[in-house]
Design an enzyme around this catalytic site. Structure first.
Site, short mmCIF file in Angstrom:
data_model
loop_
_atom_site.label_atom_id
_atom_site.label_comp_id
_atom_site.label_asym_id
_atom_site.label_seq_id
_atom_site.Cartn_x
_atom_site.Cartn_y
_atom_site.Cartn_z
N GLY A 14 0.74 -1.12 0.01
CA GLY A 14 0.15 0.07 -0.03
C GLY A 14 1.00 1.31 0.04
O GLY A 14 0.40 2.32 0.29
N SER A 15 1.86 1.26 -0.35
CA SER A 15 2.99 2.51 -0.51
C SER A 15 2.50 3.69 -1.49
O SER A 15 2.42 4.87 -1.30
CB SER A 15 4.36 2.30 -0.75
OG SER A 15 4.56 1.62 -1.84
N ASN A 16 1.79 3.18 -2.60
CA ASN A 16 1.24 3.89 -3.57
C ASN A 16 -0.06 4.62 -3.05
O ASN A 16 -0.42 5.64 -3.35
CB ASN A 16 1.35 3.25 -4.89
CG ASN A 16 2.57 3.09 -5.70
OD1 ASN A 16 2.98 3.99 -6.05
ND2 ASN A 16 2.92 1.90 -5.56
N MET A 92 -3.14 -7.04 -7.32
CA MET A 92 -2.76 -8.06 -8.16
C MET A 92 -3.78 -9.11 -8.57
O MET A 92 -3.52 -10.20 -8.73
CB MET A 92 -1.65 -8.88 -7.39
CG MET A 92 -0.49 -7.93 -6.67
SD MET A 92 0.23 -6.80 -8.05
CE MET A 92 1.68 -7.50 -8.66
N ARG A 93 -4.80 -8.56 -9.29
CA ARG A 93 -6.03 -9.30 -9.91
C ARG A 93 -6.22 -8.79 -11.23
O ARG A 93 -6.09 -7.65 -11.34
CB ARG A 93 -7.15 -9.12 -9.28
CG ARG A 93 -6.87 -10.09 -8.01
CD ARG A 93 -8.24 -10.31 -7.30
NE ARG A 93 -7.65 -11.13 -6.20
CZ ARG A 93 -7.37 -12.54 -6.19
NH1 ARG A 93 -7.88 -13.13 -7.20
NH2 ARG A 93 -7.11 -13.09 -5.27
N ASN A 109 -3.93 2.39 -13.86
CA ASN A 109 -3.01 1.27 -13.00
C ASN A 109 -1.42 1.98 -13.02
O ASN A 109 -1.26 2.78 -13.97
CB ASN A 109 -3.02 0.06 -13.97
CG ASN A 109 -2.26 -0.88 -13.52
OD1 ASN A 109 -2.22 -1.32 -12.32
ND2 ASN A 109 -1.44 -1.59 -14.22
N HIS A 111 2.41 0.47 -13.26
CA HIS A 111 3.05 -0.64 -13.54
C HIS A 111 4.80 -0.47 -13.51
O HIS A 111 5.09 0.83 -14.12
CB HIS A 111 2.82 -1.15 -15.02
CG HIS A 111 3.43 -2.49 -15.22
ND1 HIS A 111 3.10 -3.48 -14.67
CD2 HIS A 111 4.58 -2.86 -16.08
CE1 HIS A 111 3.74 -4.64 -15.32
NE2 HIS A 111 4.73 -4.18 -15.85
C1 GAR Z 1 4.21 -1.42 -7.24
O1 GAR Z 1 5.52 -1.53 -7.50
C2 GAR Z 1 3.48 -1.45 -8.45
O2 GAR Z 1 3.85 -0.88 -9.61
C3 GAR Z 1 3.26 -3.01 -8.56
O3 GAR Z 1 3.07 -3.35 -7.26
C4 GAR Z 1 3.53 -2.81 -6.27
C5 GAR Z 1 2.81 -2.34 -5.30
O4 GAR Z 1 3.40 -1.57 -4.23
N1 GAR Z 1 2.20 -3.39 -9.53
C6 GAR Z 1 2.22 -4.54 -10.61
O5 GAR Z 1 3.14 -5.02 -10.57
C7 GAR Z 1 0.90 -4.50 -11.45
N2 GAR Z 1 1.45 -5.24 -12.48
P1 GAR Z 1 2.49 -1.10 -3.19
O6 GAR Z 1 1.43 -1.95 -2.63
O7 GAR Z 1 3.58 -0.70 -2.04
O8 GAR Z 1 1.77 0.29 -3.56
#
Ligand code: GAR
Length: 200
Positions: A14-16, A92-93, A109, A111
């Site tokens: 959940g850092s984003n 991740m779905r 999204n 990526h």
């Molecule tokens: C992030 O690096 C995002 O880009 C990636 O999951 C991570 C989630 O980090 N997403 C994917 O790879 C989607 N294909 P977070 O939970 O700390 O935000």
């Protein structure tokens, strides 16, 4: 100007989500997080939402017959919370065409690569193992094709000879936390401009 109500979808750390929330708090983004949607009861993202009193819709995909079955519930939840934009932040779905079409042009999204290179769930590792000199981060609109919608913003991240997978991940995540709030802001201002044009 109407404040944009976001639904942020998370599966993990959940850092984003946090970066977007911090940007809102610092008034860098005219939005609010109306809801976090989460598919994983042990996600640290849930702790962040609780701390910041963001309402959560937690669901267990295994309890549903199909992806479309839980997505139908999700669309009802989003409607009831009057959300304007879905922000996938480490969710991740894969979403079905049903969900994508219902919310056409209203799903973003992030990526961790310079799309179209390194699609899929292990983009940072794949780029590192490929030995590229630069990789990066992409924010795009979600379409029926996975990791392939129109690109809103990209940020390059150089890979140095001394980088390890871990140090590259750190650099990518730092870039993500700067890029995602900017991309949401860009989406909102573009949308405000086009809806004003439609009103005329
Ligand atoms: C992030 O690096 C995002 O880009 C990636 O999951 C991570 C989630 O980090 N997403 C994917 O790879 C989607 N294909 P977070 O939970 O700390 O935000």
């Amino acid at each position: 100007m109407k404040e944009c109500r976001l639904a942020v979808f998370c599966s993990g750390y959940g850092s984003n989500f946090q970066a977007i929330l911090d940007a809102i708090r610092k008034k860098k983004l005219n939005a609010s997080i109306a809801l976090m949607v989460c598919d994983n009861p042990s996600a640290y993202a849930l702790t962040r939402a609780k701390k910041d009193r963001v309402p959560v819709f937690l669901f267990n995909p295994k309890l549903f017959k199909s992806r479309k079955a839980y997505e139908k519930i999700l669309t009802c939840v989003l409607k009831s919370q009057q959300t304007d934009l879905v922000v996938l932040a480490g969710f991740m779905r894969i979403l079905t065409p049903y969900f994508v079409r219902t919310l056409r042009d209203r799903i973003l999204n992030i990526h961790p690569s310079l799309l179209p290179r390194f699609k899929g769930a292990h983009a940072i590792r794949d780029a590192f193992e490929a030995g590229v000199k630069e990789t990066g981060v992409t924010v795009h609109l979600v379409t029926e094709k996975v990791d392939a919608g129109p690109i809103l913003l990209q940020k390059k991240v150089p890979v140095s000879k001394t980088d390890t997978l871990r140090s590259l991940e750190t650099k990518i995540h730092r870039a993500e936390h700067r890029l995602y709030p900017l991309a949401v802001k860009k989406y909102i201002s573009y949308n405000n401009r086009t809806s004003k044009l439609k009103e005329k």
